[in-house]
Design an enzyme around this catalytic site. Structure first.
Site, PDB file in Angstrom:
ATOM      1  N   CYS A 144      -3.346  -0.092  11.431  1.00 39.52           N
ATOM      2  CA  CYS A 144      -2.888  -1.163   9.445  1.00 39.52           C
ATOM      3  C   CYS A 144      -2.878  -2.560   9.723  1.00 39.52           C
ATOM      4  O   CYS A 144      -3.351  -2.616   9.000  1.00 39.52           O
ATOM      5  CB  CYS A 144      -1.609  -0.594   9.727  1.00 39.52           C
ATOM      6  SG  CYS A 144      -1.999   1.442   8.966  1.00 39.52           S
ATOM      7  N   CYS A 147      11.124  18.368  37.727  1.00 37.95           N
ATOM      8  CA  CYS A 147      13.037  18.329  37.607  1.00 37.95           C
ATOM      9  C   CYS A 147      13.201  18.781  35.709  1.00 37.95           C
ATOM     10  O   CYS A 147      14.674  19.160  35.789  1.00 37.95           O
ATOM     11  CB  CYS A 147      12.710  16.496  37.279  1.00 37.95           C
ATOM     12  SG  CYS A 147      12.676  15.772  38.689  1.00 37.95           S
ATOM     13  N   HIS A 148      12.397  18.597  35.098  1.00 34.25           N
ATOM     14  CA  HIS A 148      12.043  18.029  33.469  1.00 34.25           C
ATOM     15  C   HIS A 148      12.442  20.132  33.127  1.00 34.25           C
ATOM     16  O   HIS A 148      13.037  20.671  32.125  1.00 34.25           O
ATOM     17  CB  HIS A 148      11.795  17.519  32.747  1.00 34.25           C
ATOM     18  CG  HIS A 148      12.011  16.419  32.907  1.00 34.25           C
ATOM     19  ND1 HIS A 148      13.667  16.031  32.437  1.00 34.25           N
ATOM     20  CD2 HIS A 148      11.779  15.431  33.676  1.00 34.25           C
ATOM     21  CE1 HIS A 148      13.330  14.751  33.118  1.00 34.25           C
ATOM     22  NE2 HIS A 148      12.262  14.232  33.729  1.00 34.25           N
ATOM     23  N   ARG A 174      10.073   4.598  28.787  1.00 39.10           N
ATOM     24  CA  ARG A 174      10.371   5.470  28.939  1.00 39.10           C
ATOM     25  C   ARG A 174       9.733   6.205  30.002  1.00 39.10           C
ATOM     26  O   ARG A 174      10.385   6.667  31.136  1.00 39.10           O
ATOM     27  CB  ARG A 174      11.828   6.460  28.291  1.00 39.10           C
ATOM     28  CG  ARG A 174      11.997   7.248  28.536  1.00 39.10           C
ATOM     29  CD  ARG A 174      13.426   6.417  29.492  1.00 39.10           C
ATOM     30  NE  ARG A 174      14.494   7.905  30.187  1.00 39.10           N
ATOM     31  CZ  ARG A 174      14.423   7.470  31.255  1.00 39.10           C
ATOM     32  NH1 ARG A 174      13.116   7.367  31.889  1.00 39.10           N
ATOM     33  NH2 ARG A 174      15.097   7.984  31.844  1.00 39.10           N
ATOM     34  N   CYS A 218       6.645  15.711  36.680  1.00 36.18           N
ATOM     35  CA  CYS A 218       7.630  15.865  35.322  1.00 36.18           C
ATOM     36  C   CYS A 218       8.280  17.318  35.138  1.00 36.18           C
ATOM     37  O   CYS A 218       9.530  16.924  35.684  1.00 36.18           O
ATOM     38  CB  CYS A 218       6.902  15.549  34.399  1.00 36.18           C
ATOM     39  SG  CYS A 218       5.560  14.493  34.570  1.00 36.18           S
ATOM     40  N   CYS A 272       0.539  -1.419  -0.184  1.00 31.29           N
ATOM     41  CA  CYS A 272      -0.127   0.253   0.101  1.00 31.29           C
ATOM     42  C   CYS A 272       1.087   1.391   0.310  1.00 31.29           C
ATOM     43  O   CYS A 272       0.089   2.356  -0.596  1.00 31.29           O
ATOM     44  CB  CYS A 272      -0.583  -0.268   1.139  1.00 31.29           C
ATOM     45  SG  CYS A 272      -2.331  -1.395   1.486  1.00 31.29           S
ATOM     46  N   HIS A 273       2.510   1.178   0.873  1.00 30.72           N
ATOM     47  CA  HIS A 273       2.644   2.516   0.879  1.00 30.72           C
ATOM     48  C   HIS A 273       3.686   2.303   0.304  1.00 30.72           C
ATOM     49  O   HIS A 273       3.867   3.403   0.079  1.00 30.72           O
ATOM     50  CB  HIS A 273       3.449   2.195   2.457  1.00 30.72           C
ATOM     51  CG  HIS A 273       2.275   3.012   3.327  1.00 30.72           C
ATOM     52  ND1 HIS A 273       1.662   3.831   3.412  1.00 30.72           N
ATOM     53  CD2 HIS A 273       1.223   1.768   4.407  1.00 30.72           C
ATOM     54  CE1 HIS A 273       0.054   3.500   4.647  1.00 30.72           C
ATOM     55  NE2 HIS A 273       0.318   2.861   4.972  1.00 30.72           N
ATOM     56  N   CYS A 307      10.416   6.189  34.271  1.00 24.91           N
ATOM     57  CA  CYS A 307      10.324   7.567  35.273  1.00 24.91           C
ATOM     58  C   CYS A 307       9.304   7.170  36.186  1.00 24.91           C
ATOM     59  O   CYS A 307       9.565   7.809  36.756  1.00 24.91           O
ATOM     60  CB  CYS A 307       9.690   9.031  34.337  1.00 24.91           C
ATOM     61  SG  CYS A 307      11.489   9.508  33.519  1.00 24.91           S
TER      62      CYS A 307
END
Lengths: 274, 106, 157
Positions: free
Chosen positions: A127, A193-194, A231, A190, A92-93, A235
């Site tokens: 898909c 710290c970030h 990830r 979050c 298809c792609h 955290c």
């Protein structure tokens, strides 16, 4: 008799003035706190800049970047027929280098059927089940990571640009709320710290700004390629908060917010990170 | 077959020094990690790597658990003649992988 | 997130497996590893003298993660049939096992060079020994400081 001298003439007015001053400081504090948190766009830096020289070289050199092992497997899967429909992605792609160029930089994107944003892994599975009539691939399975690594690789160098409009705005807000909400036993958000402490050290390592500029990436800690959701769950576990399961709406909304927060930054997939 | 990637220049001048880079997908399980119940996860590593140039061995490596996962090996060779450079990995639990690359030496 | 059932299983296993726990906190670990390191060296070098020089071992002094540390070794040598490096051996002093990698080369290598990525369990010294065709041994050592990543994963995913 002389009236007793006073420093201030009117104690009642002085009291009111003090009250107004305290109220003003309090309000300013709240307002200040709300604005001081976000990183100014010009100061945003990819996690790449917080790594040592050798780790950066590992990412830059495609002949030694371990993420390429997954990219090559992804390419093989892209061309392999699958499912009851006996179709390959390529059927298809076509050539992913052309058709998938820029795609990963736009995810999470709104899915009309589910009426909510989905991330790249969910789109791949949609898909697989709808078009290839094949079983969906498990989260963090080698095949799903290989395909998403192959796709993300086709957008290396593309600026991140998720679409925020009437349909996606409320999911962005939900993600933003999660990012700023204190959670878990350590009662950290979050943002603590970030947004506020990036660049400072935690356990000897610099705290990055948490921009998802290279996913899926090879994390030295995992000794494997992994997704952004893996990830995020790391955290949250590290913060001693409850990590929602893979594919949960809370994680996808947070992904959407993080990608929006990193808008304009270039995709580096497959990146390498400590 | 297990995924490996090799990087060899397609062509070189006779006598030129070429750099060869190889990557192999492998967890390199050390044998020192434990499950959540405390059981040792058994060792499972690539133990040996051999590179041959037109059939003659030019580089051999013995790997131990201290080699990081998805082992990278970079070394050099002198481009002596055109032909095939072959790479063979072998390890625990019957692991084996091979790859070859053609080189034209002018 | 551990369920109550998982916790009970773990607790039961912890009580039932003291031997397993013992093995992880050996008070003589440092000494044993030092001895193993010396023994590994002896296995390669025998009683021959190992001289410092001609070998260049490169490691980042401060590394992002001990799971994957880039390492390169190069040795000054003409790499002729008469005078070349036969083998390069790399050892660590504090890993559970002292051997890291041994490579065998020859004149067809052109240069005595190796690059790879290794695991380091702790801040320590890494040693590279080159074995020459004339039977001599040369070495170089490097000190590395190993830090941890923040927000670690417990066990597997």
């Amino acid at each position: 008799m002389v009236r007793r001298q006073r420093l201030f003439r009117d104690p009642v007015r002085r009291h009111h003035r003090r009250l107004r001053l305290r109220l003003a400081v309090l309000l300013l504090g709240f307002v200040g706190a709300a604005f001081a948190a976000e990183i100014p766009p010009a100061e945003r830096r990819s996690g790449y800049e917080f790594m040592g020289r050798e780790t950066r070289a590992m990412q830059d050199d495609e002949t030694t970047n371990p993420g390429m092992l997954w990219v090559l497997d992804g390419e093989a899967l892209w061309n392999r027929k699958a499912g009851a429909a006996d179709r390959a992605c390529a059927d298809c792609h076509g050539d992913a280098r052309a058709s998938m160029n820029g795609v990963a930089a736009r995810y999470p994107a709104f899915d009309a059927t589910l009426r909510r944003p989905v991330d790249l892994e969910q789109r791949i599975n949609a898909c697989r089940t709808d078009r290839q009539k094949a079983a969906s691939l498990a989260f963090e399975s080698h095949e799903l990571l290989a395909l998403s690594a192959y796709l993300a690789r086709q957008s290396r160098g593309t600026p991140i640009a998720v679409a925020i409009d009437d349909r996606t705005k409320r999911f962005l807000d939900a993600g933003r709320e999660t990012f700023h909400r204190r959670q878990g036993q350590l009662n950290l958000s979050c943002a603590n710290c970030h947004d506020d402490l990036w660049g400072r050290k935690l356990a000897g390592t610099p705290i990055p700004q948490a921009h998802p500029t290279g996913y899926p990436l090879y994390r030295l800690e995992w000794q494997s390629l992994g997704s952004l959701q893996r990830r995020l769950r790391n955290c949250l576990n590290g913060m001693r908060a409850e990590a929602p399961p893979f594919g949960s709406p809370e994680l996808v909304d947070l992904e959407l917010y993080l990608m929006w927060r990193a808008r304009g930054m270039k995709l580096e997939s497959p990146a390498v990170r400590p | 077959m297990a995924r490996v990637v090799v990087n060899v220049p397609a062509s070189a001048k006779r006598g030129e020094l070429i750099e060869i880079k190889t990557l192999a997908a492998h967890t390199m399980e050390t044998g020192f990690r434990r499950t959540q119940l405390g059981e040792l996860i058994p060792r499972d590593i690539i133990r040996s790597f051999v590179c041959a140039y037109n059939g003659e061995e030019i580089f051999r490596a013995g790997l131990h658990p201290a080699i990081a996962a998805n082992p990278l090996l970079v070394f050099t060779a002198v481009a002596t003649e055109s032909g095939t450079i072959t790479f063979t990995w072998s390890g625990d639990n019957g692991y084996s992988a091979t790859q070859s690359a053609a080189i034209t030496v002018v | 997130m551990t369920t109550r059932r998982e916790f009970l299983v773990l607790a039961g296993a912890a009580v039932a497996a003291p031997a397993v726990v013992e093995a992880q906190i050996d008070p003589n670990q440092a000494e044993k590893r030092k001895a193993a390191f010396a023994e590994a060296l002896h296995r390669v070098v025998g009683d021959a003298r190992v001289r410092r020089g001609r070998v260049k071992l490169q490691l980042p002094p401060l590394i992002d993660n001990g799971n994957s540390v880039p390492l390169s070794v190069s040795v000054e040598s003409p790499m002729t049939p008469a005078d070349h490096v036969k083998a390069i051996h790399v050892f660590t002093e504090k890993n559970p096992l002292p051997d890291v990698i041994s490579v065998h080369l020859g004149p067809r290598s052109g240069r005595a060079y190796l690059a790879t990525r290794i695991r380091l369990a702790d801040s320590q010294t890494v040693l590279a020994i080159a074995q020459m065709s004339d039977g001599s041994f040369w070495s170089d050592g490097a000190e590395v400081v190993v830090t941890l990543s923040a927000c670690l994963e417990e066990g597997l995913i």
